[in-house]
Scaffold this motif. Structure first.
Motif, PDB file in Angstrom:
ATOM      1  N   LEU A   9      70.018  95.538  16.268  1.00  0.00           N
ATOM      2  CA  LEU A   9      69.936  95.490  17.523  1.00  0.00           C
ATOM      3  C   LEU A   9      69.073  94.112  17.773  1.00  0.00           C
ATOM      4  CD1 LEU A   9      68.990  99.092  18.755  1.00  0.00           C
ATOM      5  CD2 LEU A   9      71.113  97.795  19.390  1.00  0.00           C
ATOM      6  N   VAL A  10      67.970  93.833  17.072  1.00  0.00           N
ATOM      7  CA  VAL A  10      67.441  92.495  17.192  1.00  0.00           C
ATOM      8  C   VAL A  10      68.418  91.266  16.811  1.00  0.00           C
ATOM      9  CG1 VAL A  10      65.517  91.126  16.278  1.00  0.00           C
ATOM     10  CG2 VAL A  10      65.275  93.583  16.960  1.00  0.00           C
ATOM     11  N   PHE A  13      70.913  91.051  19.798  1.00  0.00           N
ATOM     12  CA  PHE A  13      70.314  90.375  20.905  1.00  0.00           C
ATOM     13  C   PHE A  13      69.892  88.981  20.802  1.00  0.00           C
ATOM     14  CE2 PHE A  13      66.256  89.658  23.361  1.00  0.00           C
ATOM     15  CZ  PHE A  13      66.483  90.040  24.649  1.00  0.00           C
ATOM     16  N   THR A  14      69.309  88.612  19.692  1.00  0.00           N
ATOM     17  CA  THR A  14      69.228  87.269  19.467  1.00  0.00           C
ATOM     18  C   THR A  14      70.239  86.470  19.561  1.00  0.00           C
ATOM     19  OG1 THR A  14      67.373  87.811  18.078  1.00  0.00           O
ATOM     20  CG2 THR A  14      68.060  85.686  17.790  1.00  0.00           C
ATOM     21  N   MET A  16      73.078  87.008  21.234  1.00  0.00           N
ATOM     22  CA  MET A  16      73.411  86.892  22.682  1.00  0.00           C
ATOM     23  C   MET A  16      72.688  85.850  23.242  1.00  0.00           C
ATOM     24  SD  MET A  16      74.448  90.909  23.696  1.00  0.00           S
ATOM     25  CE  MET A  16      73.409  90.977  24.854  1.00  0.00           C
ATOM     26  N   LEU A  17      71.403  85.800  23.298  1.00  0.00           N
ATOM     27  CA  LEU A  17      70.576  84.848  23.902  1.00  0.00           C
ATOM     28  C   LEU A  17      70.830  83.400  23.499  1.00  0.00           C
ATOM     29  CD1 LEU A  17      66.910  86.745  23.820  1.00  0.00           C
ATOM     30  CD2 LEU A  17      68.499  86.134  25.852  1.00  0.00           C
TER      31      LEU A  17
END
Length: 134
Positions: A9-10, A13-14, A16-17
């Protein structure tokens, strides 16, 4: 197993950012390039108009942009002449001005550090050439 899910998940998320940041950065660079292309007309230009009175034959044209509004002023040995109705379309500038009470329409095309132009007055057409001041 929880740890692997958390790491995954991290990572997602990273990623995507990072992708959003890169897209925003590319968009800003594109806007900067467009602004540079749009503003090829900006600067000061030595110009020459053959066949007109000597007082108006040579001068410096200053093209500026203040908050999206283009301005053109012609600097002559006898003083500065402001212009009206300045429009910029890519590398073309059009404007008009009054010389000794006579309306003068001007169209200029910028090609790198060179300009060519033409205009009309009550006394007939004229041409002009010039170069960007360094």
């Amino acid at each position: 197993m929880r740890f692997i899910k958390l790491v995954f998940l991290v990572f997602v998320f990273t990623t995507m950012l990072s992708t959003n940041f890169l897209q925003a950065n590319l968009k800003m660079k594109s806007l900067e390039i467009l602004r540079e292309v749009k503003d090829v007309v900006l600067g000061s230009w030595d110009y020459y108009v053959p066949g007109v009175e000597p007082a108006y034959a040579n001068g410096v044209m200053h093209v500026t942009n203040l908050k999206g509004d283009y301005n053109v002023n012609l600097e002559l040995p006898g003083g500065t002449i402001p212009t009206n109705n300045v429009e910029v379309n890519g590398n073309e500038i059009t404007f008009d001005l009054y010389v000794e009470g006579m309306l003068v329409d001007v169209k200029i095309v910028i090609d790198g550090d060179a300009l060519t132009g033409s205009g009309n007055t009550d006394q007939g057409p004229f041409t002009m050439t010039g170069t960007r001041k360094k």
